[in-house]
Scaffold this active site. Structure first.
Site, mmCIF file in Angstrom:
data_model
loop_
_atom_site.group_PDB
_atom_site.id
_atom_site.type_symbol
_atom_site.label_atom_id
_atom_site.label_comp_id
_atom_site.label_asym_id
_atom_site.label_seq_id
_atom_site.Cartn_x
_atom_site.Cartn_y
_atom_site.Cartn_z
ATOM 1 C CG ASP A 140 -21.907 40.425 -44.480
ATOM 2 O OD1 ASP A 140 -22.018 41.472 -45.154
ATOM 3 O OD2 ASP A 140 -22.721 40.091 -43.596
ATOM 4 C CB SER A 165 -29.686 41.469 -42.619
ATOM 5 O OG SER A 165 -29.159 42.608 -43.267
ATOM 6 C CG HIS A 201 -25.519 40.236 -45.886
ATOM 7 N ND1 HIS A 201 -25.222 40.410 -44.552
ATOM 8 C CD2 HIS A 201 -26.754 40.768 -46.063
ATOM 9 C CE1 HIS A 201 -26.223 41.024 -43.952
ATOM 10 N NE2 HIS A 201 -27.175 41.245 -44.846
#
Length: 320
Positions: free
Chosen positions: A260, A164, A292
């Protein structure tokens, strides 16, 4: 009663809220665990403050069986996620994950605890991460203050990874390596970007149907980086960076998750990197049916195991 103590100035749920009196309430990533010898993996860890002035620290991991030997291991520098504003290198899920990676790949890992927004808005996290990378590099030629790195790190096999926001950081560290170089005895072998937090003003792929979520991501970016030029800033949109082709490694593994919202940015990154004149090899792994950072939330699932093995293959065999 002071009304300002309960009035919200910024609401960035599910990450945090900022109240008008300046109070910050983080909803996730607040729990920490101490370094330890993990009985399941045999991996030992310790914390090191690399800058007393800033408080920037790292958690270093090594297979305990290696400590009493002369064996050299690849080096993995890891950047945690959390939207640049939550989580730390000491969060339980990152501690658990790094134990697994170090055990499976047999590496020395350095997990970076960079300073977070809003107390320390971007680009502080990038500067802190570069300071850590230079600190790691200082141990080449068996020099430097940390005995584990000095004795057991193979600096010709260095890898960067993150998830991320941490994947975003890993990308920018790779660019900075390309621009500034590393010590003569240090080689960046590869970069792993897991569910990278990239964005852009114009939607790509499935983003077109997510107007509300797009607005939240835009707002979060401006919140963590108040001086940004917007969602096409080169820090968040690699397509706007004229130096993309100077990435300082020859191998990049991008990992995305089917459900995601950031998935299409991973695919787009692969496309633009291939067209940038970079000249390296880029591969992409998509995890079907997952969302995610699923691998942190459910590390025992088959897709998480498959993702881990792809990372291990890159580190151990150089295979993308």
């Amino acid at each position: 009663m002071d009304v300002s103590s309960s009035e919200i100035a910024h609401d960035h749920s599910p990450f945090l809220k900022i109240y008008k009196d300046g109070r910050i309430e983080r909803f996730i990533g607040t729990e920490v665990v101490s370094p330890s010898l993990d009985p399941q993996t045999g991996v030992e860890s310790k914390d090191v403050v690399i800058s007393p002035e800033t408080g920037v620290a790292v958690r270093i991991y090594i297979p305990k069986a290696t400590i009493q030997t002369q064996k050299k291991l690849p080096v993995l520098v890891y950047f945690h996620g959390g939207g640049f504003c939550v989580e730390t290198a000491f969060s339980p899920q990152y501690h658990r994950y790094l134990n697994s990676v170090v055990s499976e790949a047999s590496v020395v890992a350095v997990s970076v605890d960079y300073r977070r927004a809003p107390e320390h808005p971007l680009p502080v996290a990038y500067d802190d991460s570069w300071a850590v990378l230079k600190w790691v590099e200082s141990h080449a030629d068996e020099k430097g203050p940390d005995e584990w790195l000095k004795s057991h790190a193979d600096f010709e096999r260095v890898f960067l990874a993150g998830d991320s926001a941490g994947a975003n950081i890993a990308h920018h560290m790779g660019l900075r390596v390309g621009a500034e170089g590393l010590h003569a005895g240090v080689k960046l072998e590869g970069i792993v970007l897991v569910h990278p937090y990239f964005w852009g003003k114009e939607p790509v792929g499935s983003e077109t149907a997510e107007a509300e979520m797009r607005a939240k991501i835009d707002d979060l970016w401006r919140f963590v980086y108040p001086a940004t030029s917007g969602s096409d800033d080169r820090y968040i949109n690699p397509a706007s960076d004229p130096k993309l082709g100077s990435l300082g490694t020859g191998k990049v593994l991008i990992c995305v998750a089917e459900k995601d919202l950031l998935k299409d940015r991973g695919w787009y990154y692969r496309e633009i990197l291939g067209k940038s004149g970079w000249g390296g090899v880029v591969k992409l792994l998509e995890s079907a049916g997952e969302d995610h950072v699923f691998h942190l939330l459910n590390p025992a699932c088959e897709n998480a195991k498959a993702l881990l093995q792809r990372i291990v293959s890159l580190i151990n065999q150089g295979e993308l």
